[in-house]
Write a protein that holds these residues in place. Sequence first.
Motif, PDB file in Angstrom:
ATOM      1  N   PRO A   1       0.805  -1.225   0.000  1.00 41.99           N
ATOM      2  CA  PRO A   1       0.000   0.000   0.000  1.00 41.99           C
ATOM      3  C   PRO A   1       0.838   1.276   0.000  1.00 41.99           C
ATOM      4  O   PRO A   1       0.510   2.232  -0.710  1.00 41.99           O
ATOM      5  CB  PRO A   1      -0.818  -0.140   1.299  1.00 41.99           C
ATOM      6  N   VAL A   2       1.918   1.316   0.787  1.00 41.30           N
ATOM      7  CA  VAL A   2       2.743   2.523   0.824  1.00 41.30           C
ATOM      8  C   VAL A   2       3.474   2.714  -0.502  1.00 41.30           C
ATOM      9  O   VAL A   2       3.585   3.837  -1.013  1.00 41.30           O
ATOM     10  CB  VAL A   2       3.722   2.469   2.011  1.00 41.30           C
ATOM     11  N   ARG A   3       3.960   1.634  -1.099  1.00 42.63           N
ATOM     12  CA  ARG A   3       4.599   1.755  -2.415  1.00 42.63           C
ATOM     13  C   ARG A   3       3.599   2.249  -3.458  1.00 42.63           C
ATOM     14  O   ARG A   3       3.947   3.047  -4.341  1.00 42.63           O
ATOM     15  CB  ARG A   3       5.193   0.411  -2.836  1.00 42.63           C
ATOM     16  N   ARG A   4       2.358   1.788  -3.345  1.00 38.94           N
ATOM     17  CA  ARG A   4       1.315   2.248  -4.278  1.00 38.94           C
ATOM     18  C   ARG A   4       1.044   3.738  -4.091  1.00 38.94           C
ATOM     19  O   ARG A   4       0.937   4.494  -5.073  1.00 38.94           O
ATOM     20  CB  ARG A   4       0.042   1.438  -4.031  1.00 38.94           C
ATOM     21  N   LEU A   5       0.936   4.169  -2.843  1.00 37.39           N
ATOM     22  CA  LEU A   5       0.676   5.579  -2.564  1.00 37.39           C
ATOM     23  C   LEU A   5       1.806   6.461  -3.090  1.00 37.39           C
ATOM     24  O   LEU A   5       1.560   7.579  -3.577  1.00 37.39           O
ATOM     25  CB  LEU A   5       0.499   5.782  -1.061  1.00 37.39           C
ATOM     26  N   ALA A   6       3.032   5.966  -3.030  1.00 36.47           N
ATOM     27  CA  ALA A   6       4.181   6.749  -3.489  1.00 36.47           C
ATOM     28  C   ALA A   6       4.115   7.053  -4.982  1.00 36.47           C
ATOM     29  O   ALA A   6       4.794   7.967  -5.464  1.00 36.47           O
ATOM     30  CB  ALA A   6       5.479   6.003  -3.169  1.00 36.47           C
ATOM     31  N   GLY A   7       3.262   6.332  -5.699  1.00 38.67           N
ATOM     32  CA  GLY A   7       3.122   6.590  -7.122  1.00 38.67           C
ATOM     33  C   GLY A   7       2.278   7.811  -7.435  1.00 38.67           C
ATOM     34  O   GLY A   7       2.290   8.289  -8.576  1.00 38.67           O
ATOM     35  N   ARG A   8       1.553   8.339  -6.438  1.00 35.49           N
ATOM     36  CA  ARG A   8       0.677   9.488  -6.717  1.00 35.49           C
ATOM     37  C   ARG A   8       0.942  10.685  -5.813  1.00 35.49           C
ATOM     38  O   ARG A   8       0.292  11.723  -5.959  1.00 35.49           O
ATOM     39  CB  ARG A   8      -0.788   9.076  -6.596  1.00 35.49           C
ATOM     40  N   VAL A   9       1.864  10.559  -4.849  1.00 39.03           N
ATOM     41  CA  VAL A   9       2.214  11.668  -3.966  1.00 39.03           C
ATOM     42  C   VAL A   9       3.733  11.707  -3.825  1.00 39.03           C
ATOM     43  O   VAL A   9       4.433  10.772  -4.208  1.00 39.03           O
ATOM     44  CB  VAL A   9       1.574  11.502  -2.561  1.00 39.03           C
ATOM     45  N   ASP A  10       4.227  12.798  -3.278  1.00 39.57           N
ATOM     46  CA  ASP A  10       5.642  12.869  -2.906  1.00 39.57           C
ATOM     47  C   ASP A  10       5.747  12.374  -1.468  1.00 39.57           C
ATOM     48  O   ASP A  10       5.264  13.039  -0.540  1.00 39.57           O
ATOM     49  CB  ASP A  10       6.161  14.306  -3.029  1.00 39.57           C
ATOM     50  N   LEU A  11       6.340  11.217  -1.283  1.00 40.75           N
ATOM     51  CA  LEU A  11       6.257  10.515  -0.007  1.00 40.75           C
ATOM     52  C   LEU A  11       7.626  10.322   0.616  1.00 40.75           C
ATOM     53  O   LEU A  11       8.585   9.924  -0.055  1.00 40.75           O
ATOM     54  CB  LEU A  11       5.582   9.156  -0.204  1.00 40.75           C
ATOM     55  N   ASP A  12       7.713  10.602   1.922  1.00 42.09           N
ATOM     56  CA  ASP A  12       8.923  10.358   2.701  1.00 42.09           C
ATOM     57  C   ASP A  12       8.571   9.486   3.900  1.00 42.09           C
ATOM     58  O   ASP A  12       7.536   9.704   4.546  1.00 42.09           O
ATOM     59  CB  ASP A  12       9.539  11.671   3.196  1.00 42.09           C
ATOM     60  N   VAL A  13       9.417   8.513   4.178  1.00 45.05           N
ATOM     61  CA  VAL A  13       9.228   7.635   5.324  1.00 45.05           C
ATOM     62  C   VAL A  13      10.284   7.959   6.365  1.00 45.05           C
ATOM     63  O   VAL A  13      11.484   7.972   6.062  1.00 45.05           O
ATOM     64  CB  VAL A  13       9.314   6.148   4.919  1.00 45.05           C
ATOM     65  N   PHE A  14       9.847   8.214   7.594  1.00 49.07           N
ATOM     66  CA  PHE A  14      10.755   8.474   8.701  1.00 49.07           C
ATOM     67  C   PHE A  14      10.885   7.178   9.515  1.00 49.07           C
ATOM     68  O   PHE A  14       9.906   6.714  10.103  1.00 49.07           O
ATOM     69  CB  PHE A  14      10.217   9.602   9.594  1.00 49.07           C
ATOM     70  N   ASP A  15      12.079   6.631   9.569  1.00 46.01           N
ATOM     71  CA  ASP A  15      12.280   5.355  10.264  1.00 46.01           C
ATOM     72  C   ASP A  15      12.896   5.537  11.644  1.00 46.01           C
ATOM     73  O   ASP A  15      13.364   4.579  12.262  1.00 46.01           O
ATOM     74  CB  ASP A  15      13.138   4.408   9.433  1.00 46.01           C
ATOM     75  N   ALA A  16      12.881   6.760  12.147  1.00 47.91           N
ATOM     76  CA  ALA A  16      13.378   7.064  13.488  1.00 47.91           C
ATOM     77  C   ALA A  16      12.523   8.192  14.052  1.00 47.91           C
ATOM     78  O   ALA A  16      11.823   8.890  13.303  1.00 47.91           O
ATOM     79  CB  ALA A  16      14.852   7.476  13.439  1.00 47.91           C
ATOM     80  N   PRO A  17      12.549   8.396  15.363  1.00 48.87           N
ATOM     81  CA  PRO A  17      11.770   9.506  15.931  1.00 48.87           C
ATOM     82  C   PRO A  17      12.197  10.840  15.351  1.00 48.87           C
ATOM     83  O   PRO A  17      13.362  11.038  15.007  1.00 48.87           O
ATOM     84  CB  PRO A  17      12.090   9.426  17.434  1.00 48.87           C
ATOM     85  N   LEU A  18      11.233  11.763  15.252  1.00 45.25           N
ATOM     86  CA  LEU A  18      11.576  13.109  14.819  1.00 45.25           C
ATOM     87  C   LEU A  18      12.505  13.747  15.852  1.00 45.25           C
ATOM     88  O   LEU A  18      12.401  13.458  17.044  1.00 45.25           O
ATOM     89  CB  LEU A  18      10.305  13.953  14.680  1.00 45.25           C
ATOM     90  N   PRO A  19      13.418  14.604  15.427  1.00 37.91           N
ATOM     91  CA  PRO A  19      14.351  15.236  16.377  1.00 37.91           C
ATOM     92  C   PRO A  19      13.594  15.995  17.465  1.00 37.91           C
ATOM     93  O   PRO A  19      12.706  16.802  17.166  1.00 37.91           O
ATOM     94  CB  PRO A  19      15.167  16.184  15.497  1.00 37.91           C
ATOM     95  N   ALA A  20      13.907  15.721  18.706  1.00 36.89           N
ATOM     96  CA  ALA A  20      13.223  16.366  19.829  1.00 36.89           C
ATOM     97  C   ALA A  20      13.365  17.882  19.738  1.00 36.89           C
ATOM     98  O   ALA A  20      14.467  18.411  19.530  1.00 36.89           O
ATOM     99  CB  ALA A  20      13.805  15.862  21.149  1.00 36.89           C
ATOM    100  N   GLY A  21      12.256  18.579  19.857  1.00 33.90           N
ATOM    101  CA  GLY A  21      12.251  20.027  19.779  1.00 33.90           C
ATOM    102  C   GLY A  21      12.235  20.568  18.369  1.00 33.90           C
ATOM    103  O   GLY A  21      12.106  21.784  18.178  1.00 33.90           O
ATOM    104  N   ARG A  22      12.366  19.687  17.373  1.00 29.49           N
ATOM    105  CA  ARG A  22      12.395  20.128  15.973  1.00 29.49           C
ATOM    106  C   ARG A  22      11.317  19.428  15.149  1.00 29.49           C
ATOM    107  O   ARG A  22      11.417  19.315  13.937  1.00 29.49           O
ATOM    108  CB  ARG A  22      13.769  19.861  15.377  1.00 29.49           C
ATOM    109  N   GLU A  23      10.259  18.971  15.830  1.00 28.24           N
ATOM    110  CA  GLU A  23       9.190  18.262  15.127  1.00 28.24           C
ATOM    111  C   GLU A  23       8.509  19.158  14.097  1.00 28.24           C
ATOM    112  O   GLU A  23       8.233  18.721  12.969  1.00 28.24           O
ATOM    113  CB  GLU A  23       8.151  17.749  16.137  1.00 28.24           C
ATOM    114  N   ALA A  24       8.246  20.406  14.459  1.00 26.12           N
ATOM    115  CA  ALA A  24       7.580  21.317  13.531  1.00 26.12           C
ATOM    116  C   ALA A  24       8.432  21.560  12.290  1.00 26.12           C
ATOM    117  O   ALA A  24       7.929  21.583  11.161  1.00 26.12           O
ATOM    118  CB  ALA A  24       7.259  22.635  14.230  1.00 26.12           C
TER     119      ALA A  24
END
Length: 345
Positions: free
Chosen positions: A21-44
């Motif tokens: 499903p994610v590979r399929r979605l990547a065909g119609r949107v610009d998609l990034d996968v984060f495989d680690a927590p967002l940097p603390a204090g820099r989520e925004a």
Amino acid sequence: MARPRVAVLDDYEGVFAASEPVRRLAGRVDLDVFDAPLPAGREAEALTPYEIVVALRERTPFPAELITSLPRLEFVAQSGGHAYHADMEALSRHGIVMATGRPKLGGETAPQPSLMPELVFGLLFALEREIPTLDAAMRRGEWPRSLGRSVHGRTLGILGLGRHGSAVARAAAGFGLHVAAWGPTLTTERAEAAGVELVPDLDALLDRADIVSMHLKLSDESRGLLGEDRLRRIGPRGVLINTARGAIVDERALASLLRAGDLGGAALDVYAHEPLATDSPLRALDNVVLTPHVGWTTDRNLAEFAEDTVAHVEAYLDGRLPASGVANPAALEVSRDRHGTLTSG
């Protein structure tokens, strides 16, 4: 309008990135996968470019201050059936739609099977048969003695006979346990349908049960429900299993009773504050088995989460997602640029 940018958050296990499903979605949107927590204090800062976010359970909180800092965000596909970690009022105020649970796209939605019995009984047997202690001793070259406790013929008290609690009750029969249950809205009819005994008074159930398994949702009514007095009722030979929400139990009282031997044992997968503090007294107790909130992190669950969240995103972009199928349909009343919309169903 340019293609929407989509962020898939907290894919630590890599299941989302590898899913069809994610590979399929990547065909119609610009998609990034984060495989680690967002940097603390820099989520925004990390999420500012994205119009759509796919969120994996409560791994990334969405408080009001973060939501206010994301003017492009318009849709959150939240895996799982709840959003305790998100400020729903702030999402709605900024016109950000959140979809949770299984997609309701017409036709009958099959309920997601509960895998909770696997963890509940794994924890129970680890505790009552001393499996972690014996394993550690064997690895040290020892041949330890042990007198485990059988669960056959004992009483399992279930708090909350919903999807997970009912599944645990069904599995319990196979181990020869007598099952009794309490819940704030539990009726005789539902208890009979699940094949369990209804105990209308919580304190009476705690007095009777040899093993207490928690399956309540976190709410104002359930928060702190098991304080010192109620935990003490379970007794020095009793066992508490909590795979629901840590805040339902007074953790300080729990540790104190376990240390004193006034409560026989506990097996815990959830905690009032996560991750569990490194200096928590629970970590030092021999009559406790601890796991790091893994009740939902199975290969099957994560694959289904990927399928469900992508289905929500696709339906939103195609204008097929019914307003009745999202957590906050009022968000659509806020006038703003959008890549998708909801139907009136």
